[in-house]
Design an enzyme around this catalytic site. Structure first.
Site, PDB file in Angstrom:
ATOM      1  N   LYS A   1       0.949  -1.328  -0.386  1.00 53.11           N
ATOM      2  CA  LYS A   1      -0.308  -0.193  -0.151  1.00 53.11           C
ATOM      3  C   LYS A   1       0.704   1.098  -0.294  1.00 53.11           C
ATOM      4  O   LYS A   1       0.684   2.364  -0.493  1.00 53.11           O
ATOM      5  CB  LYS A   1      -0.597  -0.182   1.214  1.00 53.11           C
ATOM      6  CG  LYS A   1      -2.038  -1.061   1.160  1.00 53.11           C
ATOM      7  CD  LYS A   1      -3.581  -1.064   0.528  1.00 53.11           C
ATOM      8  CE  LYS A   1      -3.906  -2.259   1.039  1.00 53.11           C
ATOM      9  NZ  LYS A   1      -3.864  -4.239   1.217  1.00 53.11           N
TER      10      LYS A   1
HETATM   11  C1  LIG Z   1      -4.178  -4.817  -0.074  1.00 58.23           C
HETATM   12  C2  LIG Z   1      -2.933  -6.259   0.005  1.00 58.23           C
HETATM   13  C3  LIG Z   1      -3.448  -6.949  -0.879  1.00 58.23           C
HETATM   14  C4  LIG Z   1      -4.602  -7.231  -1.573  1.00 58.23           C
HETATM   15  O1  LIG Z   1      -3.756  -5.716  -3.030  1.00 58.23           O
HETATM   16  P1  LIG Z   1      -5.383  -5.503  -3.691  1.00 58.23           P
HETATM   17  O2  LIG Z   1      -4.388  -4.234  -4.685  1.00 58.23           O
HETATM   18  O3  LIG Z   1      -6.155  -4.948  -2.489  1.00 58.23           O
HETATM   19  O4  LIG Z   1      -6.143  -6.638  -4.832  1.00 58.23           O
HETATM   20  C5  LIG Z   1      -2.527  -7.548  -0.758  1.00 58.23           C
HETATM   21  N1  LIG Z   1      -1.849  -8.003   0.447  1.00 58.23           N
HETATM   22  C6  LIG Z   1      -1.381  -7.384   0.288  1.00 58.23           C
HETATM   23  C7  LIG Z   1      -0.232  -7.310   2.375  1.00 58.23           C
HETATM   24  C8  LIG Z   1      -2.556  -5.772   1.121  1.00 58.23           C
HETATM   25  O5  LIG Z   1      -1.793  -5.151   2.356  1.00 58.23           O
END
Ligand SMILES: *Cc1c(COP(=O)(O)O)cnc(C)c1O
Length: 498
Positions: A111
């Site tokens: 993120k």
């Molecule tokens: C948010 C997240 C995901 C999922 O990603 P998306 O873009 O929502 O599909 C996978 N792994 C981690 C560690 C995340 O924080």
């Protein structure tokens, strides 16, 4: 370059407006009116540059109302906050298999790639559209997004951020990460109750005109850092293009060669960025969408029906415990031939009956590009142990879901195309489960598990997580959810004075 809504194509706006608004007024998501296409020469030029320059170049093609210099300033600031030499290194773990590590940022999860950029894009966008007020970002979090948003927005001029988390709904590690948050423009507050209570209370504030007016009169506009904002998606496209450049640079592939991307998916934002990168010229063979036992996406790509009427499971890959993958709407819009009415109908069906189906032609298109699979918790842990034994590579639970799905994919297809497995979190973010996977021993205490994992694997504890226990706690307030609005107004009053 203009942006259009997935639910009404006639609704057009600039990139800056799309970022300020987040959602289109009709409830749809903004998508680029057309996607720029990179040439061989572009890839050659990009390959020579470092990550901030690559990202700025890609973003300047997507956000034409920002200058390249402006964007380079933002990418330089954002990615200088990552630890190590490269914000997103590509690690060769096995013959033809690479792991793209997207977790070298301030909160050790992918993120950060977008949430360190969004504050810069958003405050510039506010100026571009003539907004004079400061921006107050309000977030309800079940753990990861809140911390990444806090780190992203901390000390960014023209912005303040307030994060609410459920007092009983987040892990000890996540709680401490938030309670010790630094920065002069941040506020963190726990809410009595679970995540749904917190989220609903925050949503009510967004919808409450009276409170919005009061906040406005104090010099603030409310905004959200939610993952459907184009300002979060655009920076993600850059790392797929960059990974492709890295493979060319390293002589592993030639321009035009195809690669697979295997992505652990939840809200479908990360893998959708790979899809856009492909539309912009990255050679892609298959996009492999990996899920945990909440495998709504797997079923959708297999059957053409998206159906959320099912049991919700809590897993050891919690950031993928999701039933409504919001960003799928953008892909549906594309594969329906950009049919806005049809997309709107399907989203309405999802809201009212919890399901919709696509036609045979669309399903064929989807299947011509996406492969799917899922891993349960046992398979996830087995894969963590396998990667450690086989390659000496330590991965977190989300990455392991993707790796497991990739191994199944290879077994069933025999495909030898070079593959990039996308790694979304550092293993120390989930120390108890990862330690159990590599040692067979269960230790629930996150700090003890961290120490043991470090002893067992010798793998370095990332800077942002190391020493968390010793950091001073700044935010200890726990309030009733009925008092959220009061808290927000009070915070605005205090922040307005500073
Ligand atoms: C948010 C997240 C995901 C999922 O990603 P998306 O873009 O929502 O599909 C996978 N792994 C981690 C560690 C995340 O924080």
């Amino acid at each position: 370059m203009n942006y259009i809504s997935t639910r009404d194509k006639s609704e057009k706006c600039s990139g800056a407006e799309a970022i300020v608004r987040g959602l289109a007024p009709d409830g749809g998501l903004y998508v680029p009116e057309s996607l720029p296409r990179l040439t061989e020469k572009d890839f050659e030029d990009l390959a020579k540059e470092d990550y901030p320059a690559r990202a700025a170049r890609v973003l300047s093609l997507l956000l034409s109302d920002y200058t390249y210099e402006e964007l380079l300033d933002y990418t330089t600031k954002a990615y200088s906050r990552f630890y190590g030499d490269d914000p997103c290194p590509l690690v060769n773990v096995d013959e033809g298999v690479y792991v793209l590590e997207l977790w070298h940022g301030p909160t050790c999860a992918f993120k950060d790639m977008a949430l360190t950029m969004l504050p810069h894009l958003l405050s510039a966008a506010r100026k571009k559209v003539g907004e004079k007020n400061k921006t107050l970002i309000m977030v309800a979090t079940s753990g990861d997004t809140g911390k990444a948003a806090l780190e992203g927005f901390k000390d960014v001029e023209g912005t303040n951020i307030i994060v609410f988390y459920p007092s009983k709904g987040v892990s000890d590690m996540q709680k401490l990460q938030m309670k010790t948050q630094t920065g002069s423009n941040v506020c963190v507050c726990a809410i009595e109750g679970n995540f749904d209570d917190t989220q609903n209370a925050v949503k009510n504030i967004f919808a409450d005109e009276k409170i919005n007016a009061e906040i406005h009169s104090l010099g603030f506009n409310l905004s959200s850092a939610n993952s459907i904002n184009w300002g979060r998606l655009a920076p993600q496209i850059a790392y797929y293009i960059s990974a492709y450049c890295d493979l060319i640079e390293a002589g592993r592939i030639k321009y035009g060669d195809k690669v697979n991307f295997c992505v652990p998916s939840g809200n479908f934002g990360n893998i959708l960025a790979a899809y856009y990168a492909m539309q912009m010229g990255v050679g892609v063979n298959r996009l492999i969408c990996a899920s945990n036992v909440n495998h709504v996406l797997t079923d959708f790509f297999k059957t053409g029906t998206y159906d959320i009427n099912r049991e919700f499971h809590k897993t050891i890959s919690p950031s993928m415990d999701i039933l409504i993958s919001s960003n799928l709407e953008r892909l549906l819009f594309e594969v329906s031939g950009r049919d806005d009415k049809l997309t709107a109908e399907r989203m309405k069906a999802l809201r009212t009956v919890g399901k919709y189906s696509v036609g045979d032609k669309e399903l064929k298109t989807l299947q011509s590009l996406f492969s799917v699979g899922y891993a349960d918790d046992e398979a996830t842990k087995d894969t963590i142990a396998f990667a450690m034994d086989e390659f000496g590579y330590l991965m977190d639970t989300h990455t392991a879901v993707a790796y497991d799905v990739y191994l199944d994919y290879v077994e069933s297809t025999g495909d030898e195309t070079p593959t990039v497995v996308v790694s979304t979190a550092n293993a120390y973010k989930f120390p108890a489960d990862v330690y159990e996977a590599v040692s067979g021993e269960r230790i629930d205490d996150a700090f003890l598990a961290t120490e043991k994992l470090n002893e067992e694997t010798g793998e370095e504890i990332p800077e942002p997580l190391d020493g968390l226990k010793e950091r001073p706690v700044r935010f200890e307030e726990v309030i009733d959810r009925a008092d959220i609005a009061k808290k927000v107004v009070e915070y605005c009053r205090q922040a307005a004075k500073e």
